[in-house]
Design a protein around this motif. Structure first.
Motif, mmCIF file in Angstrom:
data_model
loop_
_atom_site.group_PDB
_atom_site.id
_atom_site.type_symbol
_atom_site.label_atom_id
_atom_site.label_comp_id
_atom_site.label_asym_id
_atom_site.label_seq_id
_atom_site.Cartn_x
_atom_site.Cartn_y
_atom_site.Cartn_z
ATOM 1 N N ALA A 23 52.093 44.868 82.082
ATOM 2 C CA ALA A 23 50.887 45.029 81.260
ATOM 3 C C ALA A 23 51.061 46.179 80.275
ATOM 4 C CB ALA A 23 49.673 45.275 82.163
ATOM 5 N N PHE A 24 51.622 47.284 80.757
ATOM 6 C CA PHE A 24 51.870 48.430 79.893
ATOM 7 C C PHE A 24 52.870 48.067 78.793
ATOM 8 C CE2 PHE A 24 54.488 52.186 78.881
ATOM 9 C CZ PHE A 24 53.513 53.031 78.385
ATOM 10 N N LEU A 25 53.913 47.330 79.155
ATOM 11 C CA LEU A 25 54.940 46.956 78.177
ATOM 12 C C LEU A 25 54.401 45.990 77.122
ATOM 13 C CD1 LEU A 25 57.990 46.574 80.588
ATOM 14 C CD2 LEU A 25 57.684 48.338 78.825
ATOM 15 N N ILE A 26 53.390 45.197 77.489
ATOM 16 C CA ILE A 26 52.756 44.320 76.501
ATOM 17 C C ILE A 26 52.121 45.154 75.391
ATOM 18 C CG2 ILE A 26 50.681 42.893 76.148
ATOM 19 C CD1 ILE A 26 53.001 41.232 76.918
ATOM 20 N N THR A 27 51.464 46.246 75.766
ATOM 21 C CA THR A 27 50.829 47.094 74.751
ATOM 22 C C THR A 27 51.881 47.780 73.888
ATOM 23 O OG1 THR A 27 50.718 49.066 76.189
ATOM 24 C CG2 THR A 27 48.888 47.516 76.286
ATOM 25 N N GLU A 28 52.994 48.161 74.494
ATOM 26 C CA GLU A 28 54.090 48.751 73.717
ATOM 27 C C GLU A 28 54.704 47.710 72.791
ATOM 28 O OE1 GLU A 28 55.462 52.060 73.553
ATOM 29 O OE2 GLU A 28 53.402 52.260 74.255
ATOM 30 N N GLY A 29 54.823 46.494 73.291
ATOM 31 C CA GLY A 29 55.340 45.411 72.461
ATOM 32 C C GLY A 29 54.437 45.142 71.275
ATOM 33 N N TYR A 30 53.130 45.195 71.517
ATOM 34 C CA TYR A 30 52.178 44.987 70.426
ATOM 35 C C TYR A 30 52.344 46.061 69.354
ATOM 36 C CZ TYR A 30 47.893 45.294 67.762
ATOM 37 O OH TYR A 30 47.005 45.389 66.721
ATOM 38 N N ILE A 31 52.500 47.295 69.783
ATOM 39 C CA ILE A 31 52.600 48.416 68.842
ATOM 40 C C ILE A 31 53.886 48.343 68.020
ATOM 41 C CG2 ILE A 31 52.846 50.935 68.668
ATOM 42 C CD1 ILE A 31 51.069 51.085 71.216
ATOM 43 N N HIS A 32 54.971 47.922 68.647
ATOM 44 C CA HIS A 32 56.283 48.020 67.999
ATOM 45 C C HIS A 32 56.823 46.704 67.441
ATOM 46 C CE1 HIS A 32 56.692 52.184 69.244
ATOM 47 N NE2 HIS A 32 56.415 51.849 70.492
ATOM 48 N N THR A 33 56.203 45.573 67.773
ATOM 49 C CA THR A 33 56.749 44.304 67.289
ATOM 50 C C THR A 33 56.615 44.184 65.775
ATOM 51 O OG1 THR A 33 56.757 41.910 67.600
ATOM 52 C CG2 THR A 33 54.602 42.985 67.541
ATOM 53 N N SER A 34 57.566 43.498 65.179
ATOM 54 C CA SER A 34 57.525 43.286 63.729
ATOM 55 C C SER A 34 56.824 41.980 63.375
ATOM 56 C CB SER A 34 58.952 43.262 63.157
ATOM 57 O OG SER A 34 59.724 42.245 63.791
ATOM 58 N N ASN A 35 56.610 41.107 64.388
ATOM 59 C CA ASN A 35 55.979 39.821 64.130
ATOM 60 C C ASN A 35 55.124 39.420 65.338
ATOM 61 O OD1 ASN A 35 55.416 37.012 63.709
ATOM 62 N ND2 ASN A 35 57.140 36.911 62.298
ATOM 63 N N LEU A 36 53.832 39.667 65.224
ATOM 64 C CA LEU A 36 52.917 39.389 66.334
ATOM 65 C C LEU A 36 52.839 37.899 66.667
ATOM 66 C CD1 LEU A 36 49.897 41.797 65.754
ATOM 67 C CD2 LEU A 36 51.259 41.591 67.842
ATOM 68 N N LYS A 37 52.882 37.056 65.638
ATOM 69 C CA LYS A 37 52.786 35.616 65.872
ATOM 70 C C LYS A 37 53.959 35.123 66.715
ATOM 71 C CE LYS A 37 50.067 34.394 61.772
ATOM 72 N NZ LYS A 37 50.028 33.623 60.502
ATOM 73 N N LYS A 38 55.165 35.590 66.394
ATOM 74 C CA LYS A 38 56.348 35.190 67.163
ATOM 75 C C LYS A 38 56.276 35.752 68.592
ATOM 76 C CE LYS A 38 59.730 34.484 63.464
ATOM 77 N NZ LYS A 38 61.043 34.922 62.908
ATOM 78 N N TYR A 39 55.790 36.965 68.705
ATOM 79 C CA TYR A 39 55.660 37.606 70.018
ATOM 80 C C TYR A 39 54.707 36.807 70.906
ATOM 81 C CZ TYR A 39 55.085 41.521 73.330
ATOM 82 O OH TYR A 39 55.061 42.312 74.449
ATOM 83 N N PHE A 40 53.548 36.464 70.361
ATOM 84 C CA PHE A 40 52.564 35.683 71.115
ATOM 85 C C PHE A 40 53.108 34.284 71.421
ATOM 86 C CE2 PHE A 40 48.971 32.691 71.191
ATOM 87 C CZ PHE A 40 48.233 33.234 72.234
ATOM 88 N N SER A 41 53.775 33.666 70.446
ATOM 89 C CA SER A 41 54.318 32.314 70.629
ATOM 90 C C SER A 41 55.365 32.287 71.733
ATOM 91 C CB SER A 41 54.924 31.804 69.321
ATOM 92 O OG SER A 41 53.942 31.694 68.317
ATOM 93 N N ARG A 42 56.233 33.301 71.781
ATOM 94 C CA ARG A 42 57.253 33.361 72.834
ATOM 95 C C ARG A 42 56.606 33.425 74.210
ATOM 96 N NH1 ARG A 42 60.101 36.850 69.270
ATOM 97 N NH2 ARG A 42 59.213 38.669 70.326
#
Length: 217
Positions: free
Chosen positions: A42-61
Motif C-alpha cells: 500500500a505504501f509503495l502504491i503511493t510512492e509509485g503514484y508520486i514517481h510514475t511518469s505515466n499514471l494511465k499505464k501504471y493503473f492499466s498494469r
C-alpha cells in the motif's frame, strides 16, 4: 531502505503467508508474518503514484495483472468470492489520483470514501481498510508521526471489528504484526534501488499458480 528492499520484504512475507495456508490448510503462525506485506505494498502504491511518469499505464498494469491473477487466486483460495489484492491496489491508486486532482478536497474525500465502500461491496481483499491505508500513506507522507498514529488507529478499528465478532485472540496478534510493517516503511530512504517492476507483476500470478500446483500434488 530503498523501494527495492521494501518490495523484497513484502514479496517474501506474502509468499510465507500464502504458503502457510497451503501447508496447514488454514490459518497458522506463518500468516502473522504475512500481515507485513499488504501495508508495504500500500505504501509503495503511493510512492509509485508520486514517481510514475505515466499514471494511465501504471493503473492499466495493475488492472491487467489483477484480471490475470484472479483465476489462480480463486483456485488457491476457494470459498467465498474475493477479488485479489491487485484490484485493491488499483482501486487505491484510482482514489489517490482523483483526490489529488480535485481542487475541492471535500469532493476528494467523498470519492475516496466511495472507493472504500466499493472495495467492501466488491469483496476486494482487505476491503475498505486497504483503500483507507493507501490514502493515509499518501495524504500524510510528509508527516510521519501522524501517519504512524492514524495507521495504528485504523488498523486497531479494523481488527477490533473482527475480534468483537469472533473473540479470537488471533486478531489481536494480526493487529500487532500488521503494525510491524511500519518499521521498514519508516526506514524508507526515498530511493528506488534496483528496478524489478515487471518481476513483481509477474511474480504475483506465477506464485499463485505454483502454489496451486503444489496443492494438487
Amino acid at each position: 531502505m530503498s523501494s527495492f528492499v521494501l518490495k523484497i520484504i513484502a514479496v517474501i512475507s506474502m509468499l510465507i503467508d500464502h504458503s502457510g495456508y497451503l501447508i496447514f490448510n488454514g490459518f497458522s503462525f506463518m500468516n502473522y508474518i504475512g500481515r507485513l506485506s499488504f501495508p508495504i505494498f500500500a505504501f509503495l502504491i503511493t510512492e509509485g503514484y508520486i514517481h510514475t511518469s505515466n499514471l494511465k499505464k501504471y493503473f492499466s498494469r495493475l488492472l491487467i495483472f489483477a484480471i490475470i491473477s484472479q483465476i489462480p487466486f480463486m483456485l488457491l483460495f476457494p470459498g467465498d468470492f474475493t477479488l485479489n489484492i491487485l484490484f485493491t491496489l488499483a482501486l487505491g491508486l484510482l482514489a489517490t489520483t482523483i483526490y489529488s486532482k480535485l481542487t475541492n478536497k471535500f469532493l476528494g474525500i467523498l470519492f475516496v470514501t466511495f472507493c472504500a465502500i466499493l472495495a467492501k461491496l466488491l469483496h476486494c481483499d482487505y476491503g475498505w481498510f486497504g483503500i483507507a491505508i493507501i490514502f493515509i500513506f499518501y495524504i500524510l507522507k510528509n508527516k510521519k508521526i501522524y501517519m504512524n498514529m492514524i495507521f495504528v488507529f485504523t488498523t486497531f478499528i479494523n481488527y477490533l471489528y473482527y475480534f468483537s465478532k469472533t473473540l479470537r485472540i488471533e486478531y489481536l496478534l494480526i493487529f500487532l504484526f500488521c503494525n510491524l510493517s511500519l518499521i521498514p516503511i519508516n526506514l524508507y530512504n526515498g530511493k528506488k534501488g534496483k528496478n524489478i517492476k515487471y518481476f513483481l507483476y509477474l511474480f504475483y500470478p506465477l506464485h499463485l499458480v505454483l502454489l496451486y500446483l503444489i496443492k494438487l500434488i
